[in-house]
Design a protein around this motif. Structure first.
Motif, PDB file in Angstrom:
ATOM      1  N   LYS A  70       0.834  -1.210   0.000  1.00  0.00           N
ATOM      2  CA  LYS A  70       0.000   0.000   0.000  1.00  0.00           C
ATOM      3  C   LYS A  70       0.865   1.255   0.000  1.00  0.00           C
ATOM      4  CE  LYS A  70      -3.893   2.123   2.450  1.00  0.00           C
ATOM      5  NZ  LYS A  70      -4.879   1.951   3.569  1.00  0.00           N
ATOM      6  N   ALA A  71       1.967   1.215   0.739  1.00  0.00           N
ATOM      7  CA  ALA A  71       2.863   2.380   0.788  1.00  0.00           C
ATOM      8  C   ALA A  71       3.511   2.621  -0.566  1.00  0.00           C
ATOM      9  CB  ALA A  71       3.931   2.163   1.857  1.00  0.00           C
ATOM     10  N   ALA A  72       3.950   1.554  -1.235  1.00  0.00           N
ATOM     11  CA  ALA A  72       4.578   1.713  -2.551  1.00  0.00           C
ATOM     12  C   ALA A  72       3.551   2.066  -3.622  1.00  0.00           C
ATOM     13  CB  ALA A  72       5.333   0.446  -2.933  1.00  0.00           C
ATOM     14  N   ALA A  73       2.311   1.618  -3.445  1.00  0.00           N
ATOM     15  CA  ALA A  73       1.253   1.914  -4.414  1.00  0.00           C
ATOM     16  C   ALA A  73       0.885   3.391  -4.455  1.00  0.00           C
ATOM     17  CB  ALA A  73       0.009   1.082  -4.110  1.00  0.00           C
ATOM     18  N   ARG A  74       1.372   4.158  -3.502  1.00  0.00           N
ATOM     19  CA  ARG A  74       1.112   5.610  -3.521  1.00  0.00           C
ATOM     20  C   ARG A  74       1.679   6.272  -4.784  1.00  0.00           C
ATOM     21  NH1 ARG A  74       2.876   8.949   1.328  1.00  0.00           N
ATOM     22  NH2 ARG A  74       1.424  10.446   0.404  1.00  0.00           N
ATOM     23  N   LEU A  75       2.615   5.607  -5.453  1.00  0.00           N
ATOM     24  CA  LEU A  75       3.126   6.145  -6.716  1.00  0.00           C
ATOM     25  C   LEU A  75       2.010   6.331  -7.744  1.00  0.00           C
ATOM     26  CD1 LEU A  75       6.468   4.177  -7.166  1.00  0.00           C
ATOM     27  CD2 LEU A  75       6.217   6.667  -6.923  1.00  0.00           C
ATOM     28  N   GLU A  76       0.942   5.538  -7.627  1.00  0.00           N
ATOM     29  CA  GLU A  76      -0.222   5.740  -8.493  1.00  0.00           C
ATOM     30  C   GLU A  76      -1.369   6.406  -7.755  1.00  0.00           C
ATOM     31  OE1 GLU A  76      -3.389   3.353 -11.382  1.00  0.00           O
ATOM     32  OE2 GLU A  76      -1.657   2.290 -10.551  1.00  0.00           O
ATOM     33  N   VAL A  77      -1.545   6.050  -6.497  1.00  0.00           N
ATOM     34  CA  VAL A  77      -2.693   6.551  -5.736  1.00  0.00           C
ATOM     35  C   VAL A  77      -2.633   8.063  -5.584  1.00  0.00           C
ATOM     36  CG1 VAL A  77      -3.824   6.472  -3.468  1.00  0.00           C
ATOM     37  CG2 VAL A  77      -3.002   4.365  -4.539  1.00  0.00           C
ATOM     38  N   SER A  78      -1.441   8.611  -5.477  1.00  0.00           N
ATOM     39  CA  SER A  78      -1.289  10.066  -5.336  1.00  0.00           C
ATOM     40  C   SER A  78      -0.273  10.594  -6.337  1.00  0.00           C
ATOM     41  CB  SER A  78      -0.830  10.432  -3.919  1.00  0.00           C
ATOM     42  OG  SER A  78      -0.492  11.806  -3.853  1.00  0.00           O
ATOM     43  N   LYS A  79      -0.748  11.388  -7.279  1.00  0.00           N
ATOM     44  CA  LYS A  79       0.163  11.988  -8.255  1.00  0.00           C
ATOM     45  C   LYS A  79       1.094  12.987  -7.586  1.00  0.00           C
ATOM     46  CE  LYS A  79      -2.825  11.126 -12.199  1.00  0.00           C
ATOM     47  NZ  LYS A  79      -3.669  10.176 -11.433  1.00  0.00           N
ATOM     48  N   ALA A  80       0.630  13.627  -6.502  1.00  0.00           N
ATOM     49  CA  ALA A  80       1.490  14.550  -5.770  1.00  0.00           C
ATOM     50  C   ALA A  80       2.647  13.790  -5.117  1.00  0.00           C
ATOM     51  CB  ALA A  80       0.683  15.305  -4.714  1.00  0.00           C
ATOM     52  N   PHE A  81       2.357  12.629  -4.550  1.00  0.00           N
ATOM     53  CA  PHE A  81       3.417  11.803  -3.961  1.00  0.00           C
ATOM     54  C   PHE A  81       4.410  11.376  -5.030  1.00  0.00           C
ATOM     55  CE2 PHE A  81       5.043   7.522  -3.037  1.00  0.00           C
ATOM     56  CZ  PHE A  81       5.698   7.754  -1.838  1.00  0.00           C
ATOM     57  N   ALA A  82       3.902  10.963  -6.182  1.00  0.00           N
ATOM     58  CA  ALA A  82       4.789  10.533  -7.265  1.00  0.00           C
ATOM     59  C   ALA A  82       5.709  11.666  -7.694  1.00  0.00           C
ATOM     60  CB  ALA A  82       3.969  10.036  -8.450  1.00  0.00           C
ATOM     61  N   LYS A  83       5.171  12.886  -7.766  1.00  0.00           N
ATOM     62  CA  LYS A  83       6.001  14.045  -8.131  1.00  0.00           C
ATOM     63  C   LYS A  83       7.091  14.276  -7.083  1.00  0.00           C
ATOM     64  CE  LYS A  83       4.462  15.792 -12.021  1.00  0.00           C
ATOM     65  NZ  LYS A  83       5.330  15.972 -13.208  1.00  0.00           N
ATOM     66  N   ASP A  84       6.741  14.098  -5.825  1.00  0.00           N
ATOM     67  CA  ASP A  84       7.719  14.292  -4.756  1.00  0.00           C
ATOM     68  C   ASP A  84       8.848  13.261  -4.864  1.00  0.00           C
ATOM     69  OD1 ASP A  84       8.458  15.595  -2.164  1.00  0.00           O
ATOM     70  OD2 ASP A  84       8.177  13.559  -1.421  1.00  0.00           O
ATOM     71  N   VAL A  85       8.484  12.014  -5.159  1.00  0.00           N
ATOM     72  CA  VAL A  85       9.489  10.965  -5.334  1.00  0.00           C
ATOM     73  C   VAL A  85      10.385  11.284  -6.523  1.00  0.00           C
ATOM     74  CG1 VAL A  85       9.827   8.541  -5.951  1.00  0.00           C
ATOM     75  CG2 VAL A  85       8.146   9.158  -4.207  1.00  0.00           C
ATOM     76  N   MET A  86       9.780  11.696  -7.631  1.00  0.00           N
ATOM     77  CA  MET A  86      10.570  12.016  -8.824  1.00  0.00           C
ATOM     78  C   MET A  86      11.528  13.168  -8.578  1.00  0.00           C
ATOM     79  SD  MET A  86       8.100  11.432 -12.138  1.00  0.00           S
ATOM     80  CE  MET A  86       6.480  11.778 -11.480  1.00  0.00           C
ATOM     81  N   THR A  87      11.066  14.176  -7.848  1.00  0.00           N
ATOM     82  CA  THR A  87      11.935  15.307  -7.530  1.00  0.00           C
ATOM     83  C   THR A  87      13.127  14.842  -6.695  1.00  0.00           C
ATOM     84  OG1 THR A  87      10.092  16.873  -7.602  1.00  0.00           O
ATOM     85  CG2 THR A  87      12.056  17.548  -6.380  1.00  0.00           C
ATOM     86  N   ALA A  88      12.853  14.028  -5.685  1.00  0.00           N
ATOM     87  CA  ALA A  88      13.925  13.536  -4.819  1.00  0.00           C
ATOM     88  C   ALA A  88      14.905  12.651  -5.577  1.00  0.00           C
ATOM     89  CB  ALA A  88      13.323  12.759  -3.645  1.00  0.00           C
ATOM     90  N   ALA A  89      14.377  11.905  -6.579  1.00  0.00           N
ATOM     91  CA  ALA A  89      15.226  10.970  -7.327  1.00  0.00           C
ATOM     92  C   ALA A  89      15.861  11.609  -8.555  1.00  0.00           C
ATOM     93  CB  ALA A  89      14.393   9.757  -7.749  1.00  0.00           C
ATOM     94  N   GLY A  90      15.559  12.871  -8.829  1.00  0.00           N
ATOM     95  CA  GLY A  90      16.133  13.540  -9.988  1.00  0.00           C
ATOM     96  C   GLY A  90      15.599  13.031 -11.310  1.00  0.00           C
ATOM     97  N   VAL A  91      14.346  12.595 -11.326  1.00  0.00           N
ATOM     98  CA  VAL A  91      13.738  12.017 -12.531  1.00  0.00           C
ATOM     99  C   VAL A  91      13.185  13.123 -13.422  1.00  0.00           C
ATOM    100  CG1 VAL A  91      11.773  10.629 -13.337  1.00  0.00           C
ATOM    101  CG2 VAL A  91      13.196   9.813 -11.451  1.00  0.00           C
ATOM    102  N   PRO A  92      13.441  13.073 -14.730  1.00  0.00           N
ATOM    103  CA  PRO A  92      12.907  14.095 -15.635  1.00  0.00           C
ATOM    104  C   PRO A  92      11.386  13.995 -15.759  1.00  0.00           C
ATOM    105  CG  PRO A  92      14.002  12.359 -16.890  1.00  0.00           C
ATOM    106  CD  PRO A  92      14.282  12.088 -15.449  1.00  0.00           C
ATOM    107  N   THR A  93      10.695  15.078 -15.449  1.00  0.00           N
ATOM    108  CA  THR A  93       9.232  15.116 -15.518  1.00  0.00           C
ATOM    109  C   THR A  93       8.791  16.562 -15.660  1.00  0.00           C
ATOM    110  OG1 THR A  93       7.195  14.368 -14.425  1.00  0.00           O
ATOM    111  CG2 THR A  93       8.923  15.268 -13.009  1.00  0.00           C
TER     112      THR A  93
ATOM    113  N   ALA B 206      15.437   3.069  -6.008  1.00  0.00           N
ATOM    114  CA  ALA B 206      16.351   3.408  -4.912  1.00  0.00           C
ATOM    115  C   ALA B 206      15.690   4.369  -3.932  1.00  0.00           C
ATOM    116  CB  ALA B 206      17.638   4.019  -5.467  1.00  0.00           C
ATOM    117  N   GLU B 207      14.939   5.347  -4.438  1.00  0.00           N
ATOM    118  CA  GLU B 207      14.268   6.310  -3.570  1.00  0.00           C
ATOM    119  C   GLU B 207      13.157   5.652  -2.769  1.00  0.00           C
ATOM    120  OE1 GLU B 207      13.076   9.815  -1.668  1.00  0.00           O
ATOM    121  OE2 GLU B 207      14.955   9.212  -2.627  1.00  0.00           O
TER     122      GLU B 207
END
Length: 429
Positions: A94-117, A249-250
């Motif tokens: 459930k915690a990892a599924a937040r990558l889809e459940v919350s687009k805001a969470f996914a953006k936060d992860v991408m920012t922390a991981a340096g992912v282009p978006t 990794a993030e």
């Protein structure tokens, strides 16, 4: 292996078909399933999003592996409940599924991981949404922050329509993510992950809007094809290096290692691949085409991922053909759906060379007739030596199938067949 697949759509039917080709798979079950899946698996009338019910069924069956298809059970913590019960499961926590459940969470992860978006703003009221729309300009991209069945995103030149979508999300108690528009063709890439290692499947492209020419409202997807002949060389390797591995990794750093399918929705821009969104399960209707070409045994692959045994050098085998699928939707879709309409011609379609039919919204009525039971009803998959032959076969199959009010697009993969997809020239910046 004895495998239980959770879900009742076309994606799950495609999973069952692929699992049935694995010589290591001896028994298949599905919950709750649909009319077509009954030919491939034993069906169980269990709510796939009820953790206790799923655990009970898995124990009763002595399932060696549970494969979770849709997003709702993942968001409900079904994978966590199965793991706690000692049942092997392919699907994120459930915690990892937040990558889809919350687009805001996914953006936060991408920012922390340096992912282009795309640049984005999380908005909780009209004033914030207006400011973000002004900042980014048209085309406007407004996304419901929560789960919306593939229909929570509005991309429009019309500022009023963008605000209307945001207001509807606010009224329902949600927030929205307003983003900069990413120009360039879209690509879906599924990546099988075991928490540390990841193996990419073949990229696909889907068609989200209801009408030809990408007109009309968004749907859950009206068709797809794979492979993509226009993709730049090294595209998948770049996505793995710049997106998937940093995100894994993030997520591990945050104490939520990702096991399952990471569905990376990408735009091919002048800056290279950029992430539009993440989903945390196989995508529909792309899965129907991707798995049609997979030659590596799927059951063993998913079992290894669930057990953390993928390793760093796992590769997959693919057929040399092309796959195209065309979705047949019921009357009124996507605003609603017509149920109970008798479906004819499925067997006629299946009799054609290179044609398969996967069920999504289907059921049996009191007379035993196949009927519509949802918005997207069937996916007709055509396989051929090239895009032209695969499209011809998919549409030949679709022509054989009839039900009142049936809708389908006539241009799935047409621009790709004609060589009309343009990838922006890579900038040096």
């Amino acid at each position: 292996m004895k495998i239980l697949v959770l879900g009742n759509g076309g994606r799950e039917h495609a999973l069952l078909r692929a699992l049935s080709r694995d010589p290591q798979v001896g028994e298949l079950h599905a919950a709750p399933g649909n009319a077509g899946m009954a030919d491939a698996a034993t069906l169980h009338p269990v709510d796939a999003a009820d953790p206790a019910a799923v655990v009970g069924l898995a124990r009763e069956l002595a399932a060696d592996l549970v494969v979770i298809g849709p997003e709702a059970p993942l968001a409900a913590g079904v994978a966590d409940a199965l793991r706690e019960a000692g049942v092997a499961v392919f699907g994120p926590s459930k915690a990892a599924a937040r990558l889809e459940v919350s687009k805001a969470f996914a953006k936060d992860v991408m920012t922390a991981a340096g992912v282009p978006t795309a640049r984005a703003r999380v908005c909780a009221d009209r004033a914030a949404a207006e400011a973000a729309l002004e900042e980014f300009g048209a085309p406007h991209v407004v996304k419901d922050d929560g789960l919306a069945g593939g229909k929570g995103v509005v991309v429009t030149e019309d500022r009023a329509a963008a605000l209307e979508h945001a207001e509807a999300c606010f009224a329902a108690g949600g927030t929205v993510v307003v983003e900069d528009f990413l120009d360039g063709p879209e690509v879906s890439l599924f990546v099988v992950c075991d928490g540390e290692h990841a193996v990419p499947l073949t990229p696909a492209q889907d068609f989200k809007r209801i009408h030809d020419g990408d007109a009309g409202p968004n749907t859950g997807g009206m068709g797809a094809y794979t492979p993509l002949p226009w993709l730049p060389e090294g595209f998948v390797d770049e996505v793995m290096d710049r997106v998937v591995r940093p995100v894994l990794a993030e997520m591990a750093r945050r104490g939520a290692p990702f096991t399952g399918v990471l569905f990376v929705g990408l735009a091919v821009t002048a800056r290279g691949p950029e992430v539009i969104e993440f989903n945390v399960r196989f995508g529909d209707p792309e899965t129907q085409t991707v798995l049609a070409r997979l030659q590596t045994p799927l059951g063993q692959l998913l079992a290894d991922a669930a057990a953390g045994r993928l390793g760093a050098d796992r590769t997959l085998e693919w057929s040399d053909d092309v796959a195209v699928d065309v979705v047949l939707a019921s009357a009124g879709y996507p605003a609603g759906s017509s149920t109970g309409d008798v479906i004819e011609g499925v067997e006629d379609a299946l009799a054609l060379e290179g044609v398969d039919v996967l069920h999504a919204g289907t059921a049996r009525n009191e007379d035993g007739a196949l009927v519509t039971a949802g918005g997207r009803v069937l996916a007709v998959v055509g396989r051929g030596a090239d895009l032209a032959q695969a499209r011809e076969r998919a549409y030949a199959g679709a022509e054989r199938i009839r039900f009142t009010g049936a809708q389908r697009r006539s241009d799935i993969a047409l621009r790709a067949e004609r060589g009309q997809i343009t990838v922006p020239e890579r900038s040096q910046a």
